[in-house]
Each structure stands twice: as structure tokens, then as C-alpha cells.
Design a protein around this motif. Structure first.
Motif, PDB file in Angstrom:
ATOM      1  N   GLN A 176       9.566   1.154  -5.999  1.00  0.00           N
ATOM      2  CA  GLN A 176       8.356   0.790  -5.015  1.00  0.00           C
ATOM      3  C   GLN A 176       8.184  -0.544  -5.441  1.00  0.00           C
ATOM      4  O   GLN A 176       7.621  -1.523  -4.537  1.00  0.00           O
ATOM      5  N   ALA A 226       0.724  -1.107   0.036  1.00  0.00           N
ATOM      6  CA  ALA A 226      -0.019  -0.044   0.119  1.00  0.00           C
ATOM      7  C   ALA A 226       0.824   1.249   0.192  1.00  0.00           C
ATOM      8  O   ALA A 226       0.490   2.381  -0.694  1.00  0.00           O
ATOM      9  N   GLY A 227       1.819   1.249   0.914  1.00  0.00           N
ATOM     10  CA  GLY A 227       2.838   2.496   0.811  1.00  0.00           C
ATOM     11  C   GLY A 227       3.644   2.493  -0.409  1.00  0.00           C
ATOM     12  O   GLY A 227       3.744   3.752  -1.113  1.00  0.00           O
ATOM     13  N   LEU A 229       2.145   6.562  -7.049  1.00  0.00           N
ATOM     14  CA  LEU A 229       1.024   7.311  -7.476  1.00  0.00           C
ATOM     15  C   LEU A 229       1.353   8.927  -7.293  1.00  0.00           C
ATOM     16  O   LEU A 229       1.214   9.609  -8.285  1.00  0.00           O
ATOM     17  N   LEU A 230       1.878   9.230  -6.230  1.00  0.00           N
ATOM     18  CA  LEU A 230       2.540  10.534  -5.998  1.00  0.00           C
ATOM     19  C   LEU A 230       3.547  11.048  -7.039  1.00  0.00           C
ATOM     20  O   LEU A 230       3.519  12.103  -7.567  1.00  0.00           O
ATOM     21  N   ILE A 239       2.488   1.697  -3.461  1.00  0.00           N
ATOM     22  CA  ILE A 239       1.549   2.089  -4.438  1.00  0.00           C
ATOM     23  C   ILE A 239       1.299   3.592  -4.280  1.00  0.00           C
ATOM     24  O   ILE A 239       1.176   4.407  -5.129  1.00  0.00           O
ATOM     25  N   ALA A 240       1.045   3.948  -3.026  1.00  0.00           N
ATOM     26  CA  ALA A 240       0.832   5.554  -2.647  1.00  0.00           C
ATOM     27  C   ALA A 240       2.098   6.498  -3.329  1.00  0.00           C
ATOM     28  O   ALA A 240       1.965   7.499  -3.993  1.00  0.00           O
ATOM     29  N   VAL A 241       3.333   5.875  -3.001  1.00  0.00           N
ATOM     30  CA  VAL A 241       4.559   6.764  -3.197  1.00  0.00           C
ATOM     31  C   VAL A 241       4.686   6.691  -4.855  1.00  0.00           C
ATOM     32  O   VAL A 241       4.638   7.892  -5.647  1.00  0.00           O
TER      33      VAL A 241
END
Length: 217
Positions: free
Chosen positions: A78, A32-33, A39-40, A35-37
């Protein structure tokens, strides 16, 4: 021995009674972390390349291409991190036999840790609120005289099954020790009854000699 546990070398009288692995969901936070990084990074690259209509001067490299290249590197790192976490789970194995507990871990190299069931003094089952909700947890195994856990079996689905199987083997090991107690050979340096009687007879003889010498004196 199955191909899945080729790393395991058992004694002739040793049999596997339980096997397990950490739950794959343990890497959910890492994924999850990541994916968030990622996407950012992609969103930032899109914002920069669309909001800046032109670049001052004459840059040697296409700025938009450089921004997207950096974003791609961040996203790839990531993905690699999530993949490495998955491989660590897949290369971790737990095995319980009627003699020992084994933990094998390592992707590029293997490390095998084991504890004899006859040495197990205490087992501790740990669950947080998520473990209680989804029925997973960790069993810490301690031996006599240790200051903490000697071996930790982490993130198991249905950890009670492992704990119960381990406690059964610990009880069986204790019964084997009790049953063998009368057949054990005398400890090194111990004296049998015949030797003790001989020594006592020799001591009485020496005492009689000493008393006769004292009377003559």
C-alpha cells in the motif's frame, strides 16, 4: 528552457506562456485507501497473534511471525502504491506556448502529447462538487473534426487561468492567420492572371480557326 522542462523542444518563434501540474491532492483517495488497508492488515495480525494462545501441532514456521510477515507485505504494497501515484503526479507536466499545448507523462518512460493552438476548436471546463468547493478542475481540449477530447489537462488548481490563457493564444493564432491571408503564395495548381489571359486568347484563336474550316466545308 529551464531544467524542469528539458523534455520540451520549442521552435525558434515559440515561447512558453503557462506551465502547470496536476494537484497533488488527486492521490488523496489512493493514500486514504492504502492507509485503511494497512491498518486492517496490522489490526488483523495483532488480533490473530493475541487471540490464539497456542498453535496445534508443531508448525515448521513460527505462526505469529508468518502472520506479521503477511501484514508487513500488505502494508508495504500500500505504501508502494501511494508512492507510485505520487511519482505519476510529479512526472506529469503541462505547458502552453504561443503555438502548442504539451502534456508530458510517465515515470519510467516519457510520453509527450501536443496539440497546436491553431487547431483548437473547443475547450470544456469540468468541475465536480469537490472541484467547485476547492477550486480545481479539468480542461478538455478538442480540435476540429475530432469525436472527443484530443488532450485533457487534468486536476488543475485554478483551471480557469489555464483556460483563459489558452483561449487568448487561440485568438492570437486566428489573428495571425487572418493577417497572413493576403501574403500567402498561390496554392499549388492555381493560375495567375497572365496565364489565364494567355489561355483565353489561345481558346479564341482555336475557335476562329474552327469557324473558318466550317465555312470552307
Amino acid at each position: 528552457m529551464t531544467a524542469e522542462h528539458e523534455w520540451l523542444s520549442l521552435d525558434p518563434d515559440e515561447a512558453v506562456v503557462w506551465t502547470g501540474q496536476p494537484r497533488v491532492w488527486r492521490i488523496a483517495g489512493t493514500v486514504a485507501g492504502g492507509i485503511a488497508v494497512a491498518l486492517l492488515a496490522v489490526g488483523g495480525a495483532a488480533y490473530v497473534t493475541t487471540r490464539i494462545p497456542y498453535w496445534p501441532g508443531d508448525p515448521p514456521v513460527n505462526p505469529g511471525l508468518a502472520v506479521w510477515g503477511i501484514a508487513a507485505l500488505i502494508a508495504a504494497s500500500q505504501i508502494a502504491s501511494a508512492g507510485w501515484a505520487y511519482l505519476k503526479v510529479e512526472h506529469t507536466d503541462y505547458v502552453l506556448t504561443n503555438r502548442r499545448i504539451y502534456r508530458k507523462a510517465g515515470v519510467l518512460s516519457e510520453t509527450v502529447t501536443s496539440v497546436g493552438v491553431d487547431r483548437v476548436q473547443n475547450t470544456t471546463l469540468r468541475k465536480d462538487w469537490r472541484g467547485n468547493l476547492f477550486d480545481y478542475g479539468t480542461v478538455a481540449v478538442s480540435t476540429a473534426g475530432s469525436g472527443g477530447a484530443d488532450l485533457t489537462v487534468s486536476d488543475l488548481d485554478d483551471p480557469e487561468a489555464f483556460r483563459d490563457a489558452l483561449q487568448e493564444q487561440v485568438r492570437a493564432a486566428g489573428e495571425r492567420d487572418d493577417g497572413d491571408g493576403g501574403d500567402r503564395a498561390p496554392a499549388a495548381g492555381a493560375l495567375d492572371d497572365a496565364t489565364v489571359e494567355t489561355l483565353l486568347e489561345e481558346a479564341r484563336r482555336l475557335r476562329a480557326v474552327a469557324e473558318r474550316m466550317e465555312e470552307r466545308a
